[in-house]
Design a protein around this motif. Structure first.
Motif, PDB file in Angstrom:
ATOM      1  N   THR A  66       3.282   4.144   6.555  1.00 15.54           N
ATOM      2  CA  THR A  66       3.606   2.724   6.399  1.00 15.54           C
ATOM      3  C   THR A  66       4.407   2.220   7.588  1.00 15.54           C
ATOM      4  OG1 THR A  66       3.633   3.002   3.987  1.00 15.54           O
ATOM      5  CG2 THR A  66       4.679   1.032   4.886  1.00 15.54           C
ATOM      6  N   HIS A 110       3.595   9.257   3.267  1.00 15.23           N
ATOM      7  CA  HIS A 110       3.209   7.868   2.994  1.00 15.23           C
ATOM      8  C   HIS A 110       4.201   6.897   3.618  1.00 15.23           C
ATOM      9  CE1 HIS A 110      -0.147   9.016   0.629  1.00 15.23           C
ATOM     10  NE2 HIS A 110       0.535   9.469  -0.412  1.00 15.23           N
ATOM     11  N   TYR A 138       0.832  -1.209   0.000  1.00 15.06           N
ATOM     12  CA  TYR A 138       0.000   0.000   0.000  1.00 15.06           C
ATOM     13  C   TYR A 138       0.863   1.255   0.000  1.00 15.06           C
ATOM     14  CZ  TYR A 138      -3.048   3.698   1.703  1.00 15.06           C
ATOM     15  OH  TYR A 138      -3.719   4.889   1.846  1.00 15.06           O
TER      16      TYR A 138
END
Length: 740
Positions: free
Chosen positions: A89, A85, A69
């Protein structure tokens, strides 16, 4: 409390605080809250009486899914978004790690992920909340790493024989860890501070830190005025500038501009910081812009002066006796325009080190520095209501506006020849037009923007039909009416502010203070400021702050400003000022430290005494004498009470006993080394004793016994049995000799 339990508590707090630090940096409070709840649920599921073991394939699948993802979200993302991002994560991977067994390997990975998440948070934000969170996180992370060393050693040792399982995490047991931790933290802080101050700035990029673009659905400065739009203008409390104003006395010296009744109230209650001067109107588009002719005629580049002394020279005329010097710190900006009170003087502009030149226009008195973002400071001298060269701004292309303006002037008993350059009644006429817009109940100030019908000029629609709009409509209508009757006028955009912070004697400028007003020529070459917007509707400062809340808000703003000024915006000029001692002799650095302390606003300028280096030295000497006298007196009282039997005596033999403990252990290792049975550095002593059992059981028993006695004394705070130790050392020496 056992060492392993203490490690779990401290490391858990560290990991959770890392998530909160990420939330403070990114604004993802909801995401951090969900992750913390998930981590708590995973902890409950895998620990306690009903603990369950999560299959390895399940945690591996979750980790691979989180990585997939994150990689997918980073495709095509900007650098800033990519960091977010990656950080998200990493935060999800931390939850996955909580589901896995508490082995040293997994715990090390969990701490490493927490550190990586904090690095991502630092790359995401440099705000003051982030700094506060990091100041708590850093020492906790250091404590977690040090406790992890004890935890991992305990985990590797034999649970049935290791005395660490029975050691309690008392103050004495962790005294060594605490001392090493404090020394390490101080060393890291010193190296970090020295590196921060001495590290050269501008090696990779001389434009300063990037500033994200401002949202266009909130209030803020623009270098043009576009009428006829649609939507709602909302307020933004984001601070864009801090302005300190100094006014001249009659002898050429300056004084701070404040709220004290003893100070000359020369400045108005509302400061108009002009940025863009707009003298061209396009009716078909409803846009005010700056004339290209003015820019082409007089936009010149000037070198940035190195010294500020010429800004504070004595006034050369009666007009200049009203001169004001502004020290403006820009926190972030969305355009190249800079701001100052009217009228800024080209010879009175000085920027901080690192800005080599600027652009100045002597016709509309605007100035700018292109391609500069982030925090920087400049100083500018202004002469209120000074002469400004006229421009071609005495006509307006819409006839209906002229009809309306003439009707208003007639109602007030004025008549003006549009062909006249200037008349003695111009200022009164402008006042009459401004009062008509400002005080007329038919006109309403609103932030709701509604477009006019197609083909209708927005100014005509505002004057004739809707009669509702924000400051840009009121300013546009006043400028249009003035120009339609032959009075030179133009729209000015900038900031109107009155929010004064007494903690650091500065005005706070927010995005919500963005404003538009009019400059009109009241006499040949003389331009003055007029504001047609209803004063009760315009945001000149933060509303509702009174009493202790106002003090707290001002103090909080001062601390945030100090953080941005001395940490985020610390640059080459600040480095030079810190190490330069040419002003103030050998106490130049002292004076700058004092100035920095004042700028934080923790102590007001009025309350702070005139601290000089010699006074500071005397104060430090008296403080040292007082401290030594106090400690000596307390020790004397304790000595008397101890000899009277009322208190126990002080003992300073703890350190010597520990030194003997380490000497005993070292003597044992030296004996083994001489016999060719050297203990590897990575092997715990008890483990090495177990390996010696295959060589000689008696040697292993002696080594194990001596090690247990040493552990009990060193970590368990038990009194060392010297007779037992010496007997074991003698026995070990005899056994080693018998082996030859």
């Amino acid at each position: 409390m056992r060492v392993d339990r203490l490690y779990y508590i401290v490391s858990t707090i560290t990991v959770v605080l890392g998530l909160l630090t990420f939330a403070a940096a990114s604004g993802s409070v909801a995401t951090a809250f969900v992750l913390i709840l998930s981590m708590a649920a995973a902890h409950i599921y895998t620990t306690g009486e009903n603990a369950r073991r999560v299959p390895k394939w399940f945690t591996s699948t979750l980790a691979i899914g989180a990585l997939a993802y994150g990689i997918g979200a980073m495709v095509g993302a900007s650098a800033t978004t990519m960091v977010l991002h990656v950080a998200r994560t990493i935060a999800v991977l931390q939850v996955v790690k909580v589901l896995e067994p508490r082995t040293p390997r997994n715990q090390a990975q969990l701490l490493a992920l927490s550190g990586m998440l904090t690095v991502g948070s630092c790359l995401t934000s440099v705000g003051f909340r982030m700094a506060l969170a990091l100041s708590v996180y850093a020492p906790l992370m250091l404590a977690s790493v040090m406790l992890f060393q004890l935890y991992s050693a305990e985990h590797r040792a034999d649970p049935t024989r290791s005395p660490l399982r029975r050691v309690r995490a008392t103050r004495a047991a962790l005294a060594g860890v605490r001392s090493v931790g404090i020394a390490t933290a101080l060393g890291i802080a010193g190296v970090a501070a020295g590196s921060f101050i001495a590290m050269p700035r501008g090696l990779l990029d001389d434009t300063g830190p990037a500033t994200p673009g401002l949202k266009r659905d909130v209030s803020g400065f623009t270098d043009h005025v576009r009428l006829g739009g649609e939507g709602i203008i909302t307020d933004s409390e984001v601070v864009v500038m801090d302005v300190k104003v100094r006014e001249f006395n009659g002898d050429g010296t300056t004084r701070r501009r404040g709220r004290s009744e003893d100070w000359k109230p020369a400045l108005p209650e509302v400061l108009y910081l002009r940025g863009a001067v707009l003298d061209t109107y396009e009716p078909e588009r409803g846009i005010w812009t700056r004339s290209n002719t003015i820019a082409e005629r007089d936009d010149h580049h000037y070198q940035n002066p190195r010294y500020l002394s010429h800004l504070y020279r004595a006034p050369s005329s009666e007009t200049e006796s009203e001169t004001f010097v502004q020290i403006i710190t820009v926190r972030s900006r969305a355009s190249d325009h800079l701001f100052a009170l009217s009228r800024p003087d080209q010879g009175g502009i000085v920027f901080e080190r690192g800005i080599e030149e600027f652009t100045f226009n002597s016709i509309d008195r605007t100035f700018a520095i292109p391609e500069r973002r982030g925090l920087f400071t400049y100083t500018v001298r202004s002469i209120p209501n000074g002469d400004i060269s006229p421009a071609d701004s005495a006509s307006f292309p819409v006839g209906e506006v002229r009809e309306y303006a003439l009707q208003v002037l007639t109602d007030h008993g004025f008549a003006r020849d549009p062909s006249a350059v200037s008349t003695s009644d111009d200022k009164r006429m402008i006042d009459a037009l401004a009062r008509h817009l400002r005080n007329n109940p038919d006109f309403t100030y609103t932030r709701q923007m509604t477009p006019p019908p197609p083909g209708v000029d927005p100014i005509v629609d505002f004057l004739r039909v809707s009669r509702a709009g924000h400051c840009e409509y009121f300013a546009s209508a006043l400028a249009a009416m003035c120009r339609s009757v032959g009075i030179h006028a133009r729209v000015v955009t900038g900031y109107a502010v009155s929010e004064y912070n007494p903690q650091d004697t500065s005005y706070t400028v927010r995005e919500s203070n963005a404003h538009a007003w009019v400059e009109a020529m009241t006499a040949p070459g003389r331009w003055e400021t007029f504001d047609a917007s209803p004063a009760e509707e315009v945001r000149y400062g933060r509303p509702g702050a009174q009493g202790l809340r106002a003090v707290w808000l001002n103090l909080n703003e001062s601390i945030r400003f100090a953080w941005l000024k001395w940490v985020v915006g610390f640059g080459e000029g600040d480095q030079v000022n810190i190490f330069r001692i040419d002003s103030g002799g050998p106490f130049g650095i002292f004076n700058r430290v004092k100035s920095a302390a004042r700028s934080t606003g923790l102590i007001s300028h009025q309350a702070m005494p005139r601290l000089t280096p010699d006074r500071a030295a005397r104060a430090a000497l008296w403080a040292l004498i007082t401290l030594v006298s106090t400690l000596g007196g307390l020790y004397g009282v304790h000595w008397i009470l101890a000899h009277l039997g009322l208190m126990p005596k002080l003992s300073f033999r703890r350190g010597s006993r520990r030194h003997y403990d380490r000497t005993v252990y070292g003597r044992m290792l030296a004996m083994l080394d001489r016999a060719g049975l050297t203990k590897p550095d990575a092997t715990p002593p008890l483990t090495h004793a177990g390996r010696l059992a295959s060589i000689d059981g008696s040697i292993a028993d002696d080594v194990g016994a001596i090690t247990r006695l040493y552990y009990a004394s060193r970590f368990g705070n038990e009194k060392l049995d010297l007779n037992a130790v010496n007997d074991r050392l003698d026995a070990l020496r005899d056994h080693l000799k018998s082996r030859g």
